[in-house]
Design a protein around this motif. Structure first.
Motif, short mmCIF file in Angstrom:
data_model
loop_
_atom_site.label_atom_id
_atom_site.label_comp_id
_atom_site.label_asym_id
_atom_site.label_seq_id
_atom_site.Cartn_x
_atom_site.Cartn_y
_atom_site.Cartn_z
N THR A 59 -12.58 -3.34 2.86
CA THR A 59 -12.05 -1.98 2.89
C THR A 59 -12.80 -1.18 3.95
N SER A 60 -12.04 -0.58 4.87
CA SER A 60 -12.63 0.19 5.96
C SER A 60 -12.25 1.65 5.81
N LEU A 69 -0.91 -8.40 -9.51
CA LEU A 69 -2.13 -8.90 -10.15
C LEU A 69 -3.11 -7.79 -10.46
N THR A 70 -3.13 -6.77 -9.63
CA THR A 70 -3.98 -5.60 -9.89
C THR A 70 -3.55 -4.47 -8.97
N THR A 71 -3.92 -3.25 -9.35
CA THR A 71 -3.70 -2.07 -8.52
C THR A 71 -5.02 -1.31 -8.44
N PHE A 72 -5.40 -0.92 -7.23
CA PHE A 72 -6.65 -0.18 -7.07
C PHE A 72 -6.46 0.95 -6.07
N GLU A 73 -7.31 1.94 -6.16
CA GLU A 73 -7.26 3.08 -5.26
C GLU A 73 -8.59 3.24 -4.56
N LYS A 74 -8.55 3.25 -3.22
CA LYS A 74 -9.76 3.42 -2.43
C LYS A 74 -9.42 4.25 -1.20
N ARG A 75 -10.42 4.95 -0.67
CA ARG A 75 -10.23 5.65 0.59
C ARG A 75 -10.23 4.64 1.73
N VAL A 116 -6.55 8.64 0.22
CA VAL A 116 -6.65 7.64 -0.84
C VAL A 116 -5.40 6.75 -0.79
N VAL A 117 -5.62 5.44 -0.84
CA VAL A 117 -4.52 4.49 -0.77
C VAL A 117 -4.41 3.74 -2.09
N GLU A 154 0.81 -1.21 0.00
CA GLU A 154 0.00 0.00 0.00
C GLU A 154 0.85 1.27 0.00
N THR A 155 0.35 2.28 -0.73
CA THR A 155 0.98 3.60 -0.75
C THR A 155 -0.10 4.66 -0.55
N PRO A 156 -0.23 5.20 0.66
CA PRO A 156 -1.27 6.21 0.90
C PRO A 156 -0.82 7.61 0.49
#
Length: 379
Positions: free
Chosen positions: A124-125, A100-106, A82-83, A75-77
């Motif tokens: 995701t919390s 395998l994948t990269t995603f961005e979520k709060r 947003v991480v 993880e990179t916040p």
């Protein structure tokens, strides 16, 4: 089976990846979030770092191991909350990694489960909200999971603990469904359930074909279509997962009214074979434990200064030893884990060699047919 003393390593049981005949593979954390993958060679004590870059995980850092691969998050916040999160498949023998994948979520994401090396279940919390969602590594498809039971909320079933197995060539999700005592009282206070709801005294083993579970998520269904293998309705009734033997799952179902426990083996999607029935009324146990390594129930029935007597309730086998013990592994290793003293310890009696080993400030875990001794200082 053998014993490996890993107390010198600054790791806990959650950091172990694999044990071979000559090496131990493990994760070692640096600070609160950073970690790397290492190999320890028993022959000469050499420690080798396997990964080429350092990884970061800011949440509940879980490892999932399948064959030579270990799955985890990197993880990179940023400053806005947003991480950017990478899902990594890492070959711990060669050091090769695949994103395998990269995603961005709060908020923070946790890799909650890996199914068939293809489907990845995330939680995701962010602030007071939890979201569960599924990712398909083959198609890159993802979808939110609407079944709130998977994020620990009280519902028609208790909180789900997942297992995967293959029956008659088909992959299934099997769940030991239960609700933690504190979760239950929280659910009462929040009004999600009532005191009359059977959720407070029912346990279940649930099953669903993997393909059907995934399709339910893609179709945005409110619930995943689990069927009951076992459903207990009496107050005080419980179901305990006993582990896997010969690629078959085992469970123990305790009926409080009868004071009786039945051990089952899952033989087919809708077939439970009864392996043993334990009449607890026949014992006055000092202590007992469920052994999820060898799928047995050990009952301590007599203890004195001279000896301890233990019964394997699933086979009727009786064991005598001069010191207390709770488990018998590979019909040879008698193990006692003690909380005596400041940090406790582990005592192991080797029946074949007629030798006893004592490890201070230690606890143990079992991985790859190996008893691994770890330091309590890392807990």
């Amino acid at each position: 089976m053998r014993i490996v003393d890993a107390r010198a390593m600054s790791i806990s049981h959650e950091d172990l990846i694999a044990v071979t005949e000559s090496s131990v593979y493990y994760r070692e954390k640096t600070g609160e979030t950073s970690f790397s993958i290492f190999r320890y060679d028993e022959a000469d004590g050499t420690i080798t770092q396997i990964n080429r870059r350092v990884f970061e995980d800011y949440g509940i850092s879980k490892l999932f191991i399948s064959a030579d691969r270990v799955y985890f998050l990197n993880e990179t916040p940023d400053r806005t909350g947003v991480v950017s999160t990478e899902l990594i498949a890492f070959d711990y023998r060669t050091g090769d990694e695949e994103v395998l994948t990269t995603f961005e979520k709060r908020g923070n994401s946790t890799l909650y489960w890996v199914l068939a090396d293809r489907y990845f279940l995330f939680l995701t919390s962010f602030e007071a909200t939890d979201e569960a969602w599924l990712f398909d590594a083959e198609t890159s498809r993802e979808e939110r999971i609407r079944d709130e039971r998977l994020v620990g909320h009280a519902g028609r079933f208790r909180e789900l603990y997942l297992f995967t197995t293959e029956l008659e060539g088909v992959s299934y999700i099997v769940c030991n469904a239960r609700l933690d005592e504190f979760d239950y009282y929280d659910a009462l206070e929040s009004g999600r359930i009532s005191p009359d709801d059977p959720i407070d005294h029912s346990e279940a083993i649930l099953i669903c074909p993997l393909d059907e579970a995934v399709e339910a998520v893609w179709s945005k269904a409110d619930e995943i279509p689990f069927d009951d293998l076992i459903r207990l309705q009496g107050e005080g009734d419980t179901v305990q997962y006993l582990g896997e033997r010969d690629k078959k799952l085992r469970f123990a179902a305790f009926i409080d009214a009868a004071n009786e426990e039945t051990v089952y083996e899952l033989a087919a999607p809708d077939v439970l074979h009864e392996l043993a029935v334990v009449d607890w009324g026949a014992y006055e146990p000092i202590d007992f434990t469920y052994d999820d390594v060898s799928s047995t129930i050990f009952i301590k029935v007599e203890e004195s200064m001279e000896h301890t007597e233990l019964i394997d309730a699933t086979t009727g086998a009786r064991f005598l030893d001069t010191a207390p013990f709770e488990r018998v592994l590979d019909a040879n290793y008698f193990i006692h884990e003690s909380a005596d003293g400041r940090n406790g310890g582990v005592s192991i009696f080797n029946l074949e060699a007629n030798e006893r080993q004592a490890f201070e400030d230690a606890y143990y875990t079992v991985l790859d047919e190996t008893i691994v001794i770890l330091s309590t200082k890392q807990l």
